[in-house]
Design a protein around this motif. Structure first.
Motif, PDB file in Angstrom:
ATOM      1  N   VAL A  57       0.850  -1.193   0.000  1.00  0.00           N
ATOM      2  CA  VAL A  57       0.000   0.000   0.000  1.00  0.00           C
ATOM      3  C   VAL A  57       0.890   1.248   0.000  1.00  0.00           C
ATOM      4  O   VAL A  57       2.010   1.220   0.524  1.00  0.00           O
ATOM      5  CB  VAL A  57      -0.993  -0.003   1.183  1.00  0.00           C
ATOM      6  N   PRO A  58       0.422   2.354  -0.615  1.00  0.00           N
ATOM      7  CA  PRO A  58       1.279   3.528  -0.824  1.00  0.00           C
ATOM      8  C   PRO A  58       2.052   4.063   0.391  1.00  0.00           C
ATOM      9  O   PRO A  58       3.257   4.294   0.264  1.00  0.00           O
ATOM     10  CB  PRO A  58       0.319   4.570  -1.407  1.00  0.00           C
ATOM     11  N   ALA A  63       7.540   4.583   2.658  1.00  0.00           N
ATOM     12  CA  ALA A  63       8.476   4.450   3.784  1.00  0.00           C
ATOM     13  C   ALA A  63       9.616   3.502   3.433  1.00  0.00           C
ATOM     14  O   ALA A  63      10.785   3.792   3.678  1.00  0.00           O
ATOM     15  CB  ALA A  63       7.738   3.964   5.032  1.00  0.00           C
ATOM     16  N   VAL A  64       9.280   2.373   2.834  1.00  0.00           N
ATOM     17  CA  VAL A  64      10.291   1.362   2.503  1.00  0.00           C
ATOM     18  C   VAL A  64      11.286   1.878   1.465  1.00  0.00           C
ATOM     19  O   VAL A  64      12.488   1.685   1.601  1.00  0.00           O
ATOM     20  CB  VAL A  64       9.625   0.057   2.003  1.00  0.00           C
ATOM     21  N   PHE A  65      10.789   2.556   0.438  1.00  0.00           N
ATOM     22  CA  PHE A  65      11.669   2.948  -0.653  1.00  0.00           C
ATOM     23  C   PHE A  65      12.318   4.319  -0.477  1.00  0.00           C
ATOM     24  O   PHE A  65      13.181   4.695  -1.264  1.00  0.00           O
ATOM     25  CB  PHE A  65      10.947   2.816  -1.995  1.00  0.00           C
ATOM     26  N   HIS A  66      11.941   5.047   0.584  1.00  0.00           N
ATOM     27  CA  HIS A  66      12.547   6.357   0.824  1.00  0.00           C
ATOM     28  C   HIS A  66      13.158   6.497   2.214  1.00  0.00           C
ATOM     29  O   HIS A  66      13.913   7.425   2.455  1.00  0.00           O
ATOM     30  CB  HIS A  66      11.523   7.475   0.602  1.00  0.00           C
ATOM     31  N   LEU A  73      11.366   2.524  11.144  1.00  0.00           N
ATOM     32  CA  LEU A  73      10.536   3.579  10.573  1.00  0.00           C
ATOM     33  C   LEU A  73       9.125   3.480  11.130  1.00  0.00           C
ATOM     34  O   LEU A  73       8.598   2.392  11.301  1.00  0.00           O
ATOM     35  CB  LEU A  73      10.485   3.443   9.048  1.00  0.00           C
ATOM     36  N   GLY A  74       8.518   4.608  11.355  1.00  0.00           N
ATOM     37  CA  GLY A  74       7.118   4.605  11.773  1.00  0.00           C
ATOM     38  C   GLY A  74       6.920   5.187  13.142  1.00  0.00           C
ATOM     39  O   GLY A  74       7.859   5.679  13.739  1.00  0.00           O
ATOM     40  N   LYS A  86      11.340  -2.096   9.387  1.00  0.00           N
ATOM     41  CA  LYS A  86      12.797  -2.098   9.331  1.00  0.00           C
ATOM     42  C   LYS A  86      13.184  -2.597   7.948  1.00  0.00           C
ATOM     43  O   LYS A  86      12.937  -3.758   7.605  1.00  0.00           O
ATOM     44  CB  LYS A  86      13.369  -3.009  10.420  1.00  0.00           C
ATOM     45  N   VAL A  87      13.763  -1.704   7.134  1.00  0.00           N
ATOM     46  CA  VAL A  87      14.145  -2.046   5.765  1.00  0.00           C
ATOM     47  C   VAL A  87      15.529  -2.698   5.805  1.00  0.00           C
ATOM     48  O   VAL A  87      16.488  -2.104   6.290  1.00  0.00           O
ATOM     49  CB  VAL A  87      14.184  -0.785   4.870  1.00  0.00           C
TER      50      VAL A  87
END
Length: 91
Positions: A57-58, A63-66, A73-74, A86-87
């Motif tokens: 979902v957008p 968050a994952v790609f930026h 994150l979050g 956590k990427v």
């Protein structure tokens, strides 16, 4: 572009904030995911495996790609609830 990430999904922002504080104090991401995540991936320590941009979902995807690699994150709000992410890698 692909990425791999771990996440913890909970119903409320308060739960997400409390878990993020535990993570900041050194708690195991995988252990908290097993205990608290509402997502089936919780059984695997929150491991979502590898996925492509646009598969999630957008707000999660953004968050994952930026977001910063290996940082927690979050909370990121989606229609499913609140995520801590956590990427592990992107490429």
């Amino acid at each position: 572009m692909k990425a791999a990430a771990l996440h913890i999904l909970v119903k409320t922002r308060a739960e997400a904030d409390a878990l993020k504080q535990k993570l900041a104090k050194g708690a195991s991401f995988a252990e908290l995911a097993r205990r608290h995540s509402l997502c089936p991936s919780g059984k695997r320590g929150g491991d979502l495996g590898e996925f492509k941009r646009g598969q999630m979902v957008p707000p999660f995807d953004k968050a994952v790609f930026h977001g910063e690699l290996l940082a927690v994150l979050g909370p990121i709000k989606t229609q499913f609830g609140y995520h801590l992410i956590k990427v592990l890698y992107r490429g």
